[in-house]
Scaffold this motif. Structure first.
Motif, PDB file in Angstrom:
ATOM      1  N   GLY A 427       0.817  -1.205   0.000  1.00  0.00           N
ATOM      2  CA  GLY A 427       0.000   0.000   0.000  1.00  0.00           C
ATOM      3  C   GLY A 427       0.850   1.254   0.000  1.00  0.00           C
ATOM      4  O   GLY A 427       1.993   1.241   0.462  1.00  0.00           O
ATOM      5  N   VAL A 428       0.305   2.330  -0.534  1.00  0.00           N
ATOM      6  CA  VAL A 428       0.976   3.621  -0.553  1.00  0.00           C
ATOM      7  C   VAL A 428      -0.041   4.696  -0.211  1.00  0.00           C
ATOM      8  O   VAL A 428      -1.231   4.577  -0.542  1.00  0.00           O
ATOM      9  CB  VAL A 428       1.610   3.895  -1.935  1.00  0.00           C
ATOM     10  CG1 VAL A 428       0.547   3.968  -3.029  1.00  0.00           C
ATOM     11  CG2 VAL A 428       2.438   5.188  -1.918  1.00  0.00           C
ATOM     12  N   ASP A 429       0.392   5.750   0.478  1.00  0.00           N
ATOM     13  CA  ASP A 429      -0.466   6.887   0.807  1.00  0.00           C
ATOM     14  C   ASP A 429      -0.036   8.081  -0.029  1.00  0.00           C
ATOM     15  O   ASP A 429       1.042   8.651   0.182  1.00  0.00           O
ATOM     16  CB  ASP A 429      -0.369   7.208   2.299  1.00  0.00           C
ATOM     17  CG  ASP A 429      -0.967   6.100   3.151  1.00  0.00           C
ATOM     18  OD1 ASP A 429      -2.154   5.784   2.952  1.00  0.00           O
ATOM     19  OD2 ASP A 429      -0.251   5.537   4.002  1.00  0.00           O
ATOM     20  N   ILE A 430      -0.866   8.453  -0.993  1.00  0.00           N
ATOM     21  CA  ILE A 430      -0.564   9.542  -1.919  1.00  0.00           C
ATOM     22  C   ILE A 430      -1.140  10.840  -1.358  1.00  0.00           C
ATOM     23  O   ILE A 430      -2.352  10.932  -1.110  1.00  0.00           O
ATOM     24  CB  ILE A 430      -1.158   9.260  -3.315  1.00  0.00           C
ATOM     25  CG1 ILE A 430      -0.611   7.945  -3.880  1.00  0.00           C
ATOM     26  CG2 ILE A 430      -0.862  10.414  -4.262  1.00  0.00           C
ATOM     27  CD1 ILE A 430       0.892   7.957  -4.102  1.00  0.00           C
ATOM     28  N   PRO A 431      -0.304  11.870  -1.137  1.00  0.00           N
ATOM     29  CA  PRO A 431      -0.801  13.120  -0.555  1.00  0.00           C
ATOM     30  C   PRO A 431      -1.734  13.873  -1.504  1.00  0.00           C
ATOM     31  O   PRO A 431      -1.696  13.673  -2.715  1.00  0.00           O
ATOM     32  CB  PRO A 431       0.478  13.914  -0.291  1.00  0.00           C
ATOM     33  CG  PRO A 431       1.479  13.361  -1.246  1.00  0.00           C
ATOM     34  CD  PRO A 431       1.146  11.901  -1.399  1.00  0.00           C
ATOM     35  N   LYS A 432      -2.573  14.734  -0.931  1.00  0.00           N
ATOM     36  CA  LYS A 432      -3.556  15.453  -1.731  1.00  0.00           C
ATOM     37  C   LYS A 432      -2.918  16.386  -2.751  1.00  0.00           C
ATOM     38  O   LYS A 432      -3.506  16.656  -3.803  1.00  0.00           O
ATOM     39  CB  LYS A 432      -4.486  16.243  -0.809  1.00  0.00           C
ATOM     40  CG  LYS A 432      -5.393  15.364   0.040  1.00  0.00           C
ATOM     41  CD  LYS A 432      -6.339  16.201   0.892  1.00  0.00           C
ATOM     42  CE  LYS A 432      -7.262  15.312   1.720  1.00  0.00           C
ATOM     43  NZ  LYS A 432      -8.196  16.105   2.567  1.00  0.00           N
ATOM     44  N   ASP A 433      -1.715  16.911  -2.423  1.00  0.00           N
ATOM     45  CA  ASP A 433      -1.082  17.854  -3.348  1.00  0.00           C
ATOM     46  C   ASP A 433      -0.124  17.158  -4.306  1.00  0.00           C
ATOM     47  O   ASP A 433       0.719  17.805  -4.936  1.00  0.00           O
ATOM     48  CB  ASP A 433      -0.339  18.943  -2.565  1.00  0.00           C
ATOM     49  CG  ASP A 433       0.723  18.355  -1.633  1.00  0.00           C
ATOM     50  OD1 ASP A 433       0.759  17.123  -1.459  1.00  0.00           O
ATOM     51  OD2 ASP A 433       1.514  19.149  -1.067  1.00  0.00           O
ATOM     52  N   PHE A 434      -0.231  15.847  -4.441  1.00  0.00           N
ATOM     53  CA  PHE A 434       0.647  15.096  -5.347  1.00  0.00           C
ATOM     54  C   PHE A 434       0.384  15.546  -6.786  1.00  0.00           C
ATOM     55  O   PHE A 434      -0.779  15.690  -7.198  1.00  0.00           O
ATOM     56  CB  PHE A 434       0.373  13.600  -5.208  1.00  0.00           C
ATOM     57  CG  PHE A 434       1.418  12.726  -5.839  1.00  0.00           C
ATOM     58  CD1 PHE A 434       2.553  12.359  -5.140  1.00  0.00           C
ATOM     59  CD2 PHE A 434       1.261  12.269  -7.141  1.00  0.00           C
ATOM     60  CE1 PHE A 434       3.511  11.547  -5.708  1.00  0.00           C
ATOM     61  CE2 PHE A 434       2.216  11.456  -7.721  1.00  0.00           C
ATOM     62  CZ  PHE A 434       3.348  11.089  -7.008  1.00  0.00           C
ATOM     63  N   PRO A 435       1.439  15.793  -7.584  1.00  0.00           N
ATOM     64  CA  PRO A 435       1.228  16.259  -8.963  1.00  0.00           C
ATOM     65  C   PRO A 435       0.396  15.270  -9.775  1.00  0.00           C
ATOM     66  O   PRO A 435       0.625  14.061  -9.718  1.00  0.00           O
ATOM     67  CB  PRO A 435       2.659  16.348  -9.519  1.00  0.00           C
ATOM     68  CG  PRO A 435       3.532  16.485  -8.322  1.00  0.00           C
ATOM     69  CD  PRO A 435       2.876  15.703  -7.243  1.00  0.00           C
ATOM     70  N   ARG A 436      -0.542  15.796 -10.517  1.00  0.00           N
ATOM     71  CA  ARG A 436      -1.372  14.947 -11.361  1.00  0.00           C
ATOM     72  C   ARG A 436      -0.604  14.612 -12.628  1.00  0.00           C
ATOM     73  O   ARG A 436      -0.082  15.480 -13.305  1.00  0.00           O
ATOM     74  CB  ARG A 436      -2.683  15.656 -11.724  1.00  0.00           C
ATOM     75  CG  ARG A 436      -3.544  15.988 -10.521  1.00  0.00           C
ATOM     76  CD  ARG A 436      -4.812  16.707 -10.945  1.00  0.00           C
ATOM     77  NE  ARG A 436      -5.671  15.854 -11.755  1.00  0.00           N
ATOM     78  CZ  ARG A 436      -6.598  15.034 -11.260  1.00  0.00           C
ATOM     79  NH1 ARG A 436      -6.786  14.980  -9.952  1.00  0.00           N
ATOM     80  NH2 ARG A 436      -7.341  14.294 -12.049  1.00  0.00           N
ATOM     81  N   SER A 437      -0.514  13.342 -12.935  1.00  0.00           N
ATOM     82  CA  SER A 437       0.213  12.919 -14.121  1.00  0.00           C
ATOM     83  C   SER A 437      -0.406  11.641 -14.652  1.00  0.00           C
ATOM     84  O   SER A 437      -0.769  10.742 -13.893  1.00  0.00           O
ATOM     85  CB  SER A 437       1.695  12.661 -13.803  1.00  0.00           C
ATOM     86  OG  SER A 437       2.345  12.065 -14.908  1.00  0.00           O
ATOM     87  N   ALA A 438      -0.533  11.569 -15.966  1.00  0.00           N
ATOM     88  CA  ALA A 438      -1.120  10.381 -16.580  1.00  0.00           C
ATOM     89  C   ALA A 438      -0.172   9.192 -16.541  1.00  0.00           C
ATOM     90  O   ALA A 438      -0.576   8.064 -16.825  1.00  0.00           O
ATOM     91  CB  ALA A 438      -1.496  10.687 -18.025  1.00  0.00           C
ATOM     92  N   THR A 439       1.083   9.438 -16.195  1.00  0.00           N
ATOM     93  CA  THR A 439       2.071   8.369 -16.290  1.00  0.00           C
ATOM     94  C   THR A 439       2.580   7.871 -14.946  1.00  0.00           C
ATOM     95  O   THR A 439       3.468   7.027 -14.899  1.00  0.00           O
ATOM     96  CB  THR A 439       3.278   8.861 -17.108  1.00  0.00           C
ATOM     97  OG1 THR A 439       3.809  10.043 -16.517  1.00  0.00           O
ATOM     98  CG2 THR A 439       2.886   9.140 -18.537  1.00  0.00           C
ATOM     99  N   THR A 440       2.053   8.364 -13.848  1.00  0.00           N
ATOM    100  CA  THR A 440       2.503   7.944 -12.522  1.00  0.00           C
ATOM    101  C   THR A 440       1.657   6.773 -12.038  1.00  0.00           C
ATOM    102  O   THR A 440       0.441   6.765 -12.203  1.00  0.00           O
ATOM    103  CB  THR A 440       2.395   9.102 -11.525  1.00  0.00           C
ATOM    104  OG1 THR A 440       3.156  10.205 -12.003  1.00  0.00           O
ATOM    105  CG2 THR A 440       2.936   8.691 -10.163  1.00  0.00           C
ATOM    106  N   GLY A 441       2.318   5.796 -11.426  1.00  0.00           N
ATOM    107  CA  GLY A 441       1.576   4.638 -10.953  1.00  0.00           C
ATOM    108  C   GLY A 441       2.214   4.017  -9.725  1.00  0.00           C
ATOM    109  O   GLY A 441       3.358   4.308  -9.365  1.00  0.00           O
ATOM    110  N   TRP A 442       1.459   3.149  -9.073  1.00  0.00           N
ATOM    111  CA  TRP A 442       1.914   2.426  -7.889  1.00  0.00           C
ATOM    112  C   TRP A 442       2.084   0.961  -8.285  1.00  0.00           C
ATOM    113  O   TRP A 442       1.165   0.337  -8.799  1.00  0.00           O
ATOM    114  CB  TRP A 442       0.894   2.558  -6.769  1.00  0.00           C
ATOM    115  CG  TRP A 442       1.100   1.633  -5.600  1.00  0.00           C
ATOM    116  CD1 TRP A 442       0.177   0.761  -5.090  1.00  0.00           C
ATOM    117  CD2 TRP A 442       2.251   1.528  -4.761  1.00  0.00           C
ATOM    118  NE1 TRP A 442       0.695   0.109  -4.004  1.00  0.00           N
ATOM    119  CE2 TRP A 442       1.979   0.558  -3.776  1.00  0.00           C
ATOM    120  CE3 TRP A 442       3.513   2.141  -4.759  1.00  0.00           C
ATOM    121  CZ2 TRP A 442       2.898   0.202  -2.798  1.00  0.00           C
ATOM    122  CZ3 TRP A 442       4.428   1.779  -3.787  1.00  0.00           C
ATOM    123  CH2 TRP A 442       4.120   0.836  -2.821  1.00  0.00           C
ATOM    124  N   GLY A 443       3.279   0.440  -8.050  1.00  0.00           N
ATOM    125  CA  GLY A 443       3.544  -0.915  -8.496  1.00  0.00           C
ATOM    126  C   GLY A 443       4.190  -1.776  -7.432  1.00  0.00           C
ATOM    127  O   GLY A 443       4.949  -1.286  -6.590  1.00  0.00           O
TER     128      GLY A 443
END
Length: 607
Positions: A427-443
């Motif tokens: 699991g990962v906790d992504i902050p609310k201000d994390f940059p929006r990007s179509a290419t970012t993912g959790w693996g």
């Protein structure tokens, strides 16, 4: 010369998984900090630039690994006058490049607390001196933090950077522009570009801390290929070096394949793994293949053939396989000598050489009877993930938590036996201000005992795109049932029924630069259920260094050093090693950075 008892004693064959070779030395890093008068400006998110820089540097000192060599140089810190000759010589080594043990850490923080910003900006001169601070050898990086352009040229700093690069040194300069005006940005970016470094902008204390943290982690926590140096043949098996069980380090050049000789009797099992390590990332369709078979074959593959292909963004490709048991399913080789082929569909003519790890193991009745042992699992803070197959942290069932920066890919290892099931939840906790990007993912990627990766599950890719989502995101891989005692049943997709060491790797993948350096908390839960089944499963011997025990994962170097300085993994003579016809293994660990839409494609068995 090795004796038979030493070679196949229970101690020498102690690992069903290979022992780690000596860990490579971390990169030597010298931080060069701007303390010119402009750093007193009060525009860094409510504080002076100097205060923000102190905060960021102190954070680096606090979090540096104890074995990481870190130095500190400043400029503009002592001369407040107007004499340009004196001001442009104002550069001092505050801290020599030294491992950050407790004493060095306390001394460095004390010195940083006393910094004052008073003078000129002699960037070029400081770069020359920083290169001297780092010494003449090894991987070295300068990290420069500046809020403006050089006020002392000559020498122009970009020309100094070219001068250092022309010396053929393994030296890169990364630059953080701290509230840098556009007039100075081109000069600072030039320094980074000509030394194959990176340039990052920072506008406040938090972004400076994050940017510096990402750069230091890049130097200290990237995948470092290891193994005993070997040069595989580029022209077929005839002139190939003979390799014994162990881990080796070679390289892909151009689009050339690599060949190695190996000895294996028909009653023995051979494991071969290969890992190709890129500096940045692979393009779609990059392919690595390992194959082995009798030397007489035009293309050796009668013993095994496995491949992995990247369909997205990754900086490592790893694959491995084992031969099938028994003489009945194996093609005899003259004098028990076969050939290993590592096919290179990754690099092209003109590309930079790319490191390749080779891991070789052998199993027979003698190694099986010797038994196996695994490293003691770690818990708590000691269970923080390592950064390669060789430094993967040994853990047992349980939940583990730590924070990583975007782009990091820590590794853990867990031992799984026949009769057990493995489930991995990350699991990962992504902050609310994390940059929006179509290419970012959790693996999360799981590698089996042959160091082959898989999709998390049949209905999931290796990476789950975030698509703007924030909060807690979780992926579950498995359960996989470990049942194969023969080593190559092929009954499970991607070989996830093979007992042994499984490697777990987690990452927030970001091919672009926007999110790199952001720190996010992650959790890893490992569940191993079921009762281990007794039986005659194979125990692989990965080289005599296994006598030291697999301290952290991965393969170790094996083989002997020839009188001419070249490496041979086996001796083609009447020594016990030669008589045993032990196979050589290529130590491979390909750290697939679980990038966008990565798919592992594999074909098992003889072609």
């Amino acid at each position: 010369m090795l004796t038979l008892g030493a070679l196949l004693s229970p101690v020498a064959t102690a690992g069903a998984s290979p022992a780690a070779p000596a860990a490579p030395e971390p990169a030597r890093i010298d931080l060069v900090l701007d303390l010119s008068g402009s750093m007193n400006q009060d525009d860094a998110d409510g504080q002076t630039r100097l205060a923000a820089a102190k905060q960021a540097v102190t954070r680096i000192i606090d979090t540096a690994p104890e074995q990481a060599p870190l130095g500190l140089r400043v400029y503009g810190a002592t001369y407040p006058g107007q004499d340009k000759k004196r001001g442009c010589a104002d550069t001092q080594r505050v801290l020599p490049v030294t491992p950050m043990d407790r004493a060095a850490r306390a001394d460095a923080k004390k010195r940083v607390a006393g910094f004052k910003a008073v003078g000129f900006t002699p960037i070029g001169v400081s770069l020359r001196e920083a290169a001297k601070d780092l010494g003449p050898s090894g991987e070295r990086r300068i990290i420069l933090v500046s809020d403006g352009e050089d006020t002392c040229a000559p020498p122009p700093p970009c020309e100094v950077a070219r001068e250092l690069k022309a010396q053929g040194l393994d030296l890169a300069v990364d630059v953080v522009g701290f509230r840098t005006p556009s007039s100075a940005r081109a000069q600072l970016k030039c320094i980074a570009d000509v030394t194959d470094g990176s340039y990052t902008d920072a506008d406040d204390a938090d972004s400076l801390t994050a940017g510096l943290g990402a750069l230091f982690r890049k130097g200290w926590r990237t995948y470092q290929a290891t193994g005993k140096p070997v040069e595989g043949s580029l022209d077929g098996c005839r002139d190939a070096p003979l390799v014994a069980p162990g881990q080796y380090l070679d390289r892909f050049t151009g689009g050339r394949d690599l060949y190695y000789k190996v000895k294996k009797r028909p009653d023995q099992l051979l494991q071969v793994s290969a890992t190709a390590v890129a500096e940045e990332g692979y393009g779609r369709g990059s392919l690595i293949t390992v194959a082995a078979g009798p030397e007489a074959d035009g293309e050796p593959r009668a013993w095994l053939r496995e491949f992995d292909q990247s369909m997205g963004w990754a900086n490592i490709i790893s694959t491995g396989g084992r031969s099938k048991p028994g003489a009945g399913s194996e093609k005899p080789a003259p004098d028990d000598t076969g050939c290993i082929l590592v096919e290179n569909d990754v690099t092209r003519p003109g590309d930079k050489p790319m490191p390749v790890e080779l891991l070789v193991g052998i199993a027979d009745k003698t190694t099986r009877q010797a038994g196996a042992r695994a490293p003691e699992p770690r818990t708590g803070a000691d269970a923080e993930g390592g950064y390669s197959f060789n430094s993967a942290t040994p853990i047992g069932p349980g939940t583990y938590r730590q924070s990583i920066t975007v782009g990091e890919a820590p590794f853990w290892r867990v031992e799984v036996k026949a009769g057990q099931k493995l489930t991995v939840k990350a699991g990962v906790d992504i902050p609310k201000d994390f940059p929006r990007s179509a290419t970012t993912g959790w693996g999360v990627t799981v590698y089996n005992a042959q160091r082959t990766s898989t999709q998390c599950n049949k209905d999931q890719n290796a990476t789950e795109l975030l698509a703007g989502r924030t909060g807690h995101i979780e992926r579950v891989c498995g359960p996989w049932e470990i049942s194969d005692e023969g080593g190559a049943s092929g009954s499970a997709p991607d070989g996830y029924d093979v007992p042994g060491t499984y490697y777990l790797q987690a990452q927030v993948a970001e091919p672009d630069d926007e999110a790199k350096g952001i720190v996010v908390p992650i959790s890893l839960t490992v569940d191993v259920t079921g009762t281990p089944r007794s039986g005659d499963g194979p125990v692989f011997f990965f080289g005599d260094d296994a006598a030291h025990g697999p301290s952290q994962s991965g393969a170790h170097a094996g083989g002997e050093q020839g009188a001419n300085g070249t490496t041979a993994a086996a001796t083609d003579d009447d020594s016990p090693l030669g008589k045993l016809a032990l196979p050589a293994g290529i130590g491979a660990g390909v750290l697939l950075l679980a990038g966008l839409a990565f798919y592992a494609l594999k074909r098992r068995g003889a072609a």
